[in-house]
Design a protein around this motif. Structure first.
Motif, PDB file in Angstrom:
ATOM      1  N   ILE A 117       0.740  -1.116  -0.071  1.00 50.55           N
ATOM      2  CA  ILE A 117       0.108   0.202   0.075  1.00 50.55           C
ATOM      3  C   ILE A 117       1.110   1.177   0.049  1.00 50.55           C
ATOM      4  O   ILE A 117       1.365   1.424   1.110  1.00 50.55           O
ATOM      5  N   ASN A 118       1.158   1.704  -1.091  1.00 46.55           N
ATOM      6  CA  ASN A 118       2.061   2.984  -1.347  1.00 46.55           C
ATOM      7  C   ASN A 118       1.640   4.188  -1.046  1.00 46.55           C
ATOM      8  O   ASN A 118       2.214   5.259  -1.086  1.00 46.55           O
ATOM      9  N   GLY A 119       0.184   4.152  -0.959  1.00 43.21           N
ATOM     10  CA  GLY A 119      -0.288   5.550  -0.914  1.00 43.21           C
ATOM     11  C   GLY A 119      -1.885   5.379  -0.637  1.00 43.21           C
ATOM     12  O   GLY A 119      -2.243   4.282   0.041  1.00 43.21           O
ATOM     13  N   PRO A 120      -2.893   6.572  -0.643  1.00 44.24           N
ATOM     14  CA  PRO A 120      -4.220   6.380   0.175  1.00 44.24           C
ATOM     15  C   PRO A 120      -4.869   5.299  -0.618  1.00 44.24           C
ATOM     16  O   PRO A 120      -4.914   4.833  -1.808  1.00 44.24           O
ATOM     17  N   VAL A 121      -5.666   4.806   0.237  1.00 45.38           N
ATOM     18  CA  VAL A 121      -6.616   3.411  -0.012  1.00 45.38           C
ATOM     19  C   VAL A 121      -8.011   3.822   0.538  1.00 45.38           C
ATOM     20  O   VAL A 121      -8.111   3.905   1.835  1.00 45.38           O
ATOM     21  N   ALA A 122      -9.028   3.640  -0.222  1.00 44.91           N
ATOM     22  CA  ALA A 122     -10.274   3.577   0.335  1.00 44.91           C
ATOM     23  C   ALA A 122     -11.432   2.848  -0.116  1.00 44.91           C
ATOM     24  O   ALA A 122     -11.105   2.262  -1.561  1.00 44.91           O
ATOM     25  N   MET A 128     -10.754  -4.934  -1.136  1.00 48.43           N
ATOM     26  CA  MET A 128      -9.856  -5.868  -1.745  1.00 48.43           C
ATOM     27  C   MET A 128      -8.645  -6.283  -0.887  1.00 48.43           C
ATOM     28  O   MET A 128      -8.218  -6.937  -0.777  1.00 48.43           O
ATOM     29  N   VAL A 129      -7.979  -5.106  -0.176  1.00 40.23           N
ATOM     30  CA  VAL A 129      -6.598  -5.432   0.441  1.00 40.23           C
ATOM     31  C   VAL A 129      -6.919  -6.073   1.811  1.00 40.23           C
ATOM     32  O   VAL A 129      -6.123  -7.097   2.234  1.00 40.23           O
ATOM     33  N   LEU A 130      -8.225  -6.334   2.146  1.00 40.42           N
ATOM     34  CA  LEU A 130      -8.363  -7.131   3.472  1.00 40.42           C
ATOM     35  C   LEU A 130      -8.452  -8.502   3.155  1.00 40.42           C
ATOM     36  O   LEU A 130      -8.174  -9.343   3.952  1.00 40.42           O
ATOM     37  N   PHE A 131      -8.640  -9.080   1.746  1.00 40.63           N
ATOM     38  CA  PHE A 131      -8.512 -10.454   1.507  1.00 40.63           C
ATOM     39  C   PHE A 131      -7.167 -10.882   0.731  1.00 40.63           C
ATOM     40  O   PHE A 131      -6.907 -11.640   0.452  1.00 40.63           O
ATOM     41  N   ARG A 135      -0.068  -7.493   4.681  1.00 47.83           N
ATOM     42  CA  ARG A 135      -0.216  -6.183   3.884  1.00 47.83           C
ATOM     43  C   ARG A 135       0.818  -5.134   4.580  1.00 47.83           C
ATOM     44  O   ARG A 135       0.827  -4.993   5.820  1.00 47.83           O
ATOM     45  N   PHE A 136       1.719  -4.495   3.562  1.00 43.34           N
ATOM     46  CA  PHE A 136       2.566  -3.470   4.150  1.00 43.34           C
ATOM     47  C   PHE A 136       1.983  -2.049   3.596  1.00 43.34           C
ATOM     48  O   PHE A 136       1.570  -1.853   2.698  1.00 43.34           O
ATOM     49  N   MET A 137       2.313  -1.398   4.546  1.00 43.27           N
ATOM     50  CA  MET A 137       1.808   0.174   4.184  1.00 43.27           C
ATOM     51  C   MET A 137       3.050   1.181   4.322  1.00 43.27           C
ATOM     52  O   MET A 137       3.612   1.356   5.425  1.00 43.27           O
ATOM     53  N   ALA A 138       3.133   2.088   3.429  1.00 45.20           N
ATOM     54  CA  ALA A 138       4.137   3.087   3.333  1.00 45.20           C
ATOM     55  C   ALA A 138       3.945   4.035   4.393  1.00 45.20           C
ATOM     56  O   ALA A 138       2.601   4.520   4.691  1.00 45.20           O
ATOM     57  N   GLU A 139       4.636   4.641   5.218  1.00 42.26           N
ATOM     58  CA  GLU A 139       4.700   5.628   6.044  1.00 42.26           C
ATOM     59  C   GLU A 139       3.915   6.861   5.445  1.00 42.26           C
ATOM     60  O   GLU A 139       4.660   6.950   4.307  1.00 42.26           O
ATOM     61  N   LEU A 191      -3.829  -4.314  11.473  1.00 46.49           N
ATOM     62  CA  LEU A 191      -4.265  -4.197  10.006  1.00 46.49           C
ATOM     63  C   LEU A 191      -2.953  -4.205   9.050  1.00 46.49           C
ATOM     64  O   LEU A 191      -3.112  -5.189   8.044  1.00 46.49           O
ATOM     65  N   VAL A 192      -1.740  -3.549   9.218  1.00 48.83           N
ATOM     66  CA  VAL A 192      -0.909  -3.721   8.259  1.00 48.83           C
ATOM     67  C   VAL A 192       0.619  -3.805   9.094  1.00 48.83           C
ATOM     68  O   VAL A 192       0.866  -3.784  10.295  1.00 48.83           O
ATOM     69  N   ARG A 193       1.544  -3.837   8.324  1.00 50.66           N
ATOM     70  CA  ARG A 193       2.936  -3.629   8.737  1.00 50.66           C
ATOM     71  C   ARG A 193       3.573  -2.414   8.013  1.00 50.66           C
ATOM     72  O   ARG A 193       3.282  -2.203   6.940  1.00 50.66           O
ATOM     73  N   SER A 194       4.068  -1.538   8.911  1.00 56.75           N
ATOM     74  CA  SER A 194       4.761  -0.240   8.086  1.00 56.75           C
ATOM     75  C   SER A 194       6.141  -0.552   7.790  1.00 56.75           C
ATOM     76  O   SER A 194       7.132  -1.047   8.316  1.00 56.75           O
ATOM     77  N   LEU A 195       6.450   0.187   6.631  1.00 50.67           N
ATOM     78  CA  LEU A 195       7.818   0.325   5.982  1.00 50.67           C
ATOM     79  C   LEU A 195       8.004   1.687   5.599  1.00 50.67           C
ATOM     80  O   LEU A 195       7.064   2.620   5.123  1.00 50.67           O
ATOM     81  N   PRO A 196       9.189   2.318   5.390  1.00 50.55           N
ATOM     82  CA  PRO A 196       9.499   3.688   5.224  1.00 50.55           C
ATOM     83  C   PRO A 196       8.974   3.946   3.659  1.00 50.55           C
ATOM     84  O   PRO A 196       9.081   2.932   2.830  1.00 50.55           O
ATOM     85  N   ALA A 197       8.500   5.200   3.248  1.00 50.73           N
ATOM     86  CA  ALA A 197       8.211   5.445   2.107  1.00 50.73           C
ATOM     87  C   ALA A 197       9.141   5.257   1.173  1.00 50.73           C
ATOM     88  O   ALA A 197       8.926   5.209  -0.068  1.00 50.73           O
ATOM     89  N   GLU A 198      10.358   5.675   1.551  1.00 51.97           N
ATOM     90  CA  GLU A 198      11.509   5.595   0.631  1.00 51.97           C
ATOM     91  C   GLU A 198      11.916   4.358   0.392  1.00 51.97           C
ATOM     92  O   GLU A 198      12.266   3.459   1.250  1.00 51.97           O
TER      93      GLU A 198
END
Length: 273
Positions: A117-122, A128-131, A135-139, A191-198
Motif C-alpha cells: 500500500i504505497n499511498g491512499p486506499v479507500a 480488496m486489501v482485506l483479502f 499487508r505492508f503500508m508506506a509511512e 491491519l498492516v506492517r509499516s515500512l518507510p516510504a523511501e
C-alpha cells in the motif's frame, strides 16, 4: 533476473520479477480508482500468476502516488443521479462458495498475496486489501472505509473480514466513522506492517523474495489453505485436517530438502513439490 511485463492489460500492469509477480493498479491520474475493467484484469492476472510455477508470491501495488482511491466517483455519481428515474439497482448475484466471491478467491490461491500500500486506499480498494494475506503500508499513507460518508454500507465482504483482522469494536469504529487512518494507527490495530516510504516497493519485494526462498512454497500454500478453511471449521475438524496434511508433508520433496539443507548447513533449494 530482468522483470518481464505483460502488455495485454489496460487498467493494470503485470510483470514477473524472478519469483515475484507484481500487479500494479494503473490509473494514476485517478489515484487508481476502481473500475470493472480493473477488477476483471486483476482477477485474470492473479490466476495467471497462480498458474506460473516460477511465481512464488504475488504483490499488488498502485501506480503513482496512490494505491486505490475507491470506486471511480464518476460511476458513483451516475448511479446516484439515476436512482430517481429508474427502479432500484438489483443486488449483485453471488456464488454460495465462500472462496468464490469478488475478492475471496484470493484466499484459495496457494500463492501468497501481499499488498504493498504505497499511498491512499479507500472504499472498495480497502475491501480488496482485506483479502490479501500480508499487508505492508508506506509511512505517511492513509486508509478509510469511506462507505458511511457516501450513504453506503460495508460492502464487498468487509463486514466479515475486517472484524476478523482487528476485532469488532475497531472494525465498527472504522466503518461507522469513515475517518482517515494513518499508517502508524493501522499498524497498531494489526491491519498492516509499516515500512518507510523511501524505497517502499523494493523493501516489500526484498521481504517477499526472502520469504519464498527460506520457506517452502509448498508449506506456505498448504498453511494458507489451513488458516482460511479454519475460519469455517470447528477445532476438531481443523485438527484432523492438520494431521492428514502433516502425513502428506512427510512424502514431499520440500520436506526432504528442508531436513537436508538444515543438516548440511546450506541455503535451501525448495521446489514447491
Amino acid at each position: 533476473m530482468t522483470a518481464q511485463t505483460t502488455p495485454a492489460y489496460t487498467d493494470i500492469l503485470y510483470e514477473v520479477d524472478g519469483p515475484l509477480a507484481v500487479i500494479t493498479l494503473n490509473r494514476p491520474d485517478r489515484l487508481n480508482a476502481w473500475t470493472q475493467v480493473m477488477e476483471d484484469e486483476m482477477h485474470a492476472a492473479m490466476l495467471q500468476a497462480e498458474a506460473d510455477e516460477a511465481v512464488r508470491a504475488i504483490i499488488v501495488t498502485g501506480a503513482g502516488r496512490g494505491f486505490c482511491a475507491g470506486a471511480d466517483m464518476g460511476l458513483l455519481s451516475g448511479a446516484a443521479e439515476s436512482q430517481g428515474t429508474r427502479e432500484p439497482r438489483a443486488a449483485e448475484a453471488v456464488s454460495d462458495d465462500n472462496f468464490d466471491q469478488k475478492f475471496s478467491y484470493m484466499l484459495k490461491l496457494k500463492t501468497p498475496v501481499i499488498a504493498a500500500i504505497n499511498g491512499p486506499v479507500a472504499g472498495i480498494g480497502l475491501c480488496m486489501v482485506l483479502f490479501t494475506d500480508l499487508r505492508f503500508m508506506a509511512e505517511g499513507a492513509k486508509l478509510t472505509t469511506a462507505f458511511a460518508r457516501r450513504g453506503l454500507i460495508a460492502e464487498h465482504g468487509s463486514s466479515w473480514m475486517l472484524p476478523r483482522l482487528i476485532g469488532n469494536m475497531n472494525a465498527l469504529e472504522l466503518l461507522f466513522s469513515g475517518r482517515l487512518v494513518g499508517t502508524a494507527e493501522a499498524e497498531r490495530l494489526g491491519l498492516v506492517r509499516s515500512l518507510p516510504a523511501e524505497g517502499f516497493l523494493d523493501a516489500v519485494k526484498t521481504y517477499a523474495r526472502e520469504l519464498v526462498t527460506t520457506s517452502s512454497p509448498r508449506s506456505i500454500g498448504v498453511m494458507k489453505g489451513q488458516v482460511y478453511r479454519a475460519m469455517f471449521q470447528n477445532l476438531s475438524t481443523a485438527w484432523d485436517e492438520a494431521n492428514r496434511l502433516m502425513v502428506e508433508s512427510f512424502e514431499s520433496e520440500d520436506f526432504r530438502e528442508g531436513v537436508s539443507h538444515f543438516v548440511e548447513k546450506r541455503a535451501p533449494a525448495f521446489t514447491g513439490r
